[in-house]
Enzyme design. Structure first.
Site, mmCIF file in Angstrom:
data_model
loop_
_atom_site.group_PDB
_atom_site.id
_atom_site.type_symbol
_atom_site.label_atom_id
_atom_site.label_comp_id
_atom_site.label_asym_id
_atom_site.label_seq_id
_atom_site.Cartn_x
_atom_site.Cartn_y
_atom_site.Cartn_z
ATOM 1 N N TYR A 133 -10.442 7.785 9.911
ATOM 2 C CA TYR A 133 -11.604 8.468 10.024
ATOM 3 C C TYR A 133 -12.702 7.446 9.790
ATOM 4 O O TYR A 133 -12.788 6.753 8.653
ATOM 5 C CB TYR A 133 -11.744 9.557 8.713
ATOM 6 C CG TYR A 133 -10.877 10.784 9.096
ATOM 7 C CD1 TYR A 133 -11.395 11.946 9.494
ATOM 8 C CD2 TYR A 133 -9.319 10.523 8.797
ATOM 9 C CE1 TYR A 133 -10.393 13.076 9.799
ATOM 10 C CE2 TYR A 133 -8.563 11.744 9.082
ATOM 11 C CZ TYR A 133 -9.074 12.742 9.445
ATOM 12 O OH TYR A 133 -8.356 13.815 9.860
ATOM 13 N N LYS A 186 4.655 6.811 10.592
ATOM 14 C CA LYS A 186 5.055 6.425 11.940
ATOM 15 C C LYS A 186 5.228 4.854 11.967
ATOM 16 O O LYS A 186 4.583 4.218 12.763
ATOM 17 C CB LYS A 186 3.919 6.892 12.855
ATOM 18 C CG LYS A 186 4.101 6.934 14.443
ATOM 19 C CD LYS A 186 5.225 7.363 14.959
ATOM 20 C CE LYS A 186 5.489 7.447 16.576
ATOM 21 N NZ LYS A 186 6.722 8.201 16.888
ATOM 22 N N ASP A 219 5.974 12.920 14.232
ATOM 23 C CA ASP A 219 6.233 13.766 15.369
ATOM 24 C C ASP A 219 7.441 14.495 15.003
ATOM 25 O O ASP A 219 7.540 15.675 15.305
ATOM 26 C CB ASP A 219 6.225 12.793 16.657
ATOM 27 C CG ASP A 219 6.976 11.595 16.557
ATOM 28 O OD1 ASP A 219 7.423 11.251 15.398
ATOM 29 O OD2 ASP A 219 7.513 11.009 17.258
ATOM 30 N N ASP A 243 -3.926 15.943 7.428
ATOM 31 C CA ASP A 243 -4.987 16.794 8.047
ATOM 32 C C ASP A 243 -4.398 17.768 8.976
ATOM 33 O O ASP A 243 -4.394 19.098 9.111
ATOM 34 C CB ASP A 243 -6.272 16.088 8.554
ATOM 35 C CG ASP A 243 -7.432 17.103 8.990
ATOM 36 O OD1 ASP A 243 -7.286 18.130 8.588
ATOM 37 O OD2 ASP A 243 -8.290 16.337 9.512
ATOM 38 N N ASP A 247 -2.726 22.019 8.601
ATOM 39 C CA ASP A 247 -3.019 23.283 9.386
ATOM 40 C C ASP A 247 -2.037 23.935 10.223
ATOM 41 O O ASP A 247 -1.876 24.989 10.320
ATOM 42 C CB ASP A 247 -4.268 22.613 10.783
ATOM 43 C CG ASP A 247 -5.722 22.678 9.947
ATOM 44 O OD1 ASP A 247 -5.525 22.435 8.973
ATOM 45 O OD2 ASP A 247 -6.345 22.413 10.880
#
Length: 356
Positions: A133, A186, A219, A243, A247
Site C-alpha cells: 500500500y 508467495k 494463489d 485484505d 473478503d
C-alpha cells in the site's frame, strides 16, 4: 471506559448508531461504565475542515480506551493533496494499529456461498501497517511512481519487526482456538519480501510448540478456502494478501455484512466493519449493521483482555450470541438476508436479546 465514535460516510452513521444502541444495552446490563464522544471524519469533515481526517482527531484518539470507526467512501475522496486522506490507513499507521483481525464463519441457519456440506470457522490475521500500500510504506513521499507516462512502479515494504509481531498475535490467537496457523505467502516469486515474512513466522513458531504451522502460496490458498475451508484455523498474512483473502472468506461464509473486524495495536483497538460505505442505500434504513455490531463486540473482548475486565469480555461474547439469536429468526433479518426489518430495528432487537 471512554470510546471515540467516528460515524464516517454512506451507511456509516446508521450502522454505528445501531451499534451504539447495542453498547448502551450492554453498558446497562453489565455495568461497563462506557461513555461516548463523537467526531466527524470523511465527507462531513471535508466539508467543514477541508480534510477527511484532521490531525487533531488522530491525536485525540490516542487518549481513548477504544475507537469505533464507521465506513468510508475512500474511492470517492479527492486526492490526498486536496484533503482526501485515507482514514483507515492514517489510524493504522498513526496509532500503530498493526493487526487487522478478521474472522469468518458459517452459521447453520443462514445460507452461505460454499459447497454443500462445507463449513468455515477461521480468523485472518492481517498485517496492516506496511506492504504494497503506497500510503504506508515510505517515511516520506508515496510508494508509487511513474518514471514515464507509460510506466508505473510500486514499492513494497516488508520488515522483520512487523512480520514477527503479526505472527506472534496469530500464534497467541491460535492457542485459544484449534492451535493451527497457516502462513500465506508467495515466496516462490517474491524471494526477498515474502521470504523474509515466512522466515519471521517460522522463527516465532518456535515460541509456540503446541501450535501446528503450515504455509500456503496465496494463489493456492484461494482454492483451498473454496474447496477445503475446514483445514484453516488462523491465517497470518501480509497486508495485501490478507485484505483480499478476508473478503473472499467472509463472502464465502455468507456475506461481508456478517463478519466483524478490528484494527488492534498493543495499546489501542478500533472497531471497523469489514464492508464498504454502500452509498446507494445511504439514509434508507436498509443497511445490515451485523458487521459493525460484531466489530464492537470484538472491541469489548479486546478491552476485556487488555484491561483485565471479565465484564467487558463477557459483554462482548454475549453480543455475539445475541446477534446470532436475532439472525436465526427470519422475522428479524434485514432485507439483504431476506428479512423486512431496518437497520435501527435490527440494532434494537440485538439490544433486547442481551437482556434475555
Amino acid at each position: 471506559m471512554r470510546l471515540l465514535v467516528l460515524p464516517g460516510d454512506g451507511i456509516g452513521p446508521e450502522i454505528v448508531s445501531a451499534s451504539i444502541d447495542v453498547l448502551q444495552a450492554a453498558n446497562q446490563a453489565y455495568g461497563l461504565g462506557l461513555s461516548f464522544d463523537f467526531e466527524d471524519v470523511g465527507f462531513a469533515s471535508l466539508d467543514k475542515h477541508g480534510t477527511t481526517l484532521r490531525e487533531e482527531v488522530l491525536d485525540k484518539a490516542r487518549g481513548y480506551d477504544g475507537i469505533i470507526l464507521g465506513t468510508q467512501s475512500h474511492a470517492d475522496y479527492p486526492r490526498p493533496e486536496k484533503g482526501g486522506r485515507n482514514i483507515s490507513a492514517a489510524f493504522r499507521v498513526g496509532l500503530d494499529l498493526y493487526a487487522n483481525v478478521r474472522p469468518a464463519r458459517t452459521r447453520r441457519f443462514l445460507e452461505s456461498n460454499m459447497k454443500p456440506g462445507k463449513a468455515m470457522d477461521l480468523v485472518i490475521m492481517r498485517e496492516a501497517t506496511e506492504g504494497f500500500y503506497p500510503d504506508r510504506n515510505m517515511a516520506q513521499g508515496w510508494g508509487e511512481m511513474m518514471p514515464s507516462p507509460d510506466m508505473a512502479l510500486s514499492v513494497r515494504k516488508i520488515t522483520r519487526h512487523c512480520s514477527e509481531r503479526i505472527a506472534r498475535r496469530a500464534f497467541e490467537l491460535a492457542m485459544k482456538r484449534k492451535k493451527k496457523v497457516t502462513a500465506i505467502h508467495k515466496a516462490n516469486s517474491f524471494y526477498m519480501t515474502d521470504g523474509l515474512f515466512l522466515e519471521s513466522v517460522r522463527k516465532v513458531a518456535l515460541e509456540f510448540p503446541e501450535v501446528q504451522l503450515d504455509d500456503l502460496l496465496v494463489d493456492a490458498s484461494t482454492a483451498h478456502l473454496v474447496r477445503h475451508p475446514e483445514r484453516f484455523d488462523v491465517l497470518v498474512a501480509t497486508n495485501f494478501y490478507g485484505d483480499i483473502l478476508s473478503d473472499l472468506a467472509s463472502e464465502l461464509s455468507g456475506s461481508l455484512g456478517l463478519a466483524g473486524s478490528v484494527m488492534a495495536g498493543d495499546q489501542l483497538c478500533c472497531a471497523q466493519a469489514q464492508h464498504g460505505s454502500a452509498p446507494d442505500i445511504q439514509g434508507q434504513d436498509k443497511a445490515n449493521p451485523t458487521s459493525m455490531i460484531l466489530s464492537v463486540a470484538m472491541l469489548l473482548q479486546w478491552l476485556g483482555e487488555h484491561r483485565q475486565s471479565e465484564a467487558l469480555a463477557r459483554a462482548g461474547h454475549r453480543i455475539e450470541q445475541a446477534v446470532d439469536a436475532v439472525l436465526e429468526n427470519p422475522a428479524t433479518r434485514t432485507p439483504d438476508l431476506g428479512g423486512q426489518i431496518g437497520t435501527r430495528a435490527f440494532g434494537q432487537a440485538v439490544a433486547a436479546a442481551l437482556s434475555r
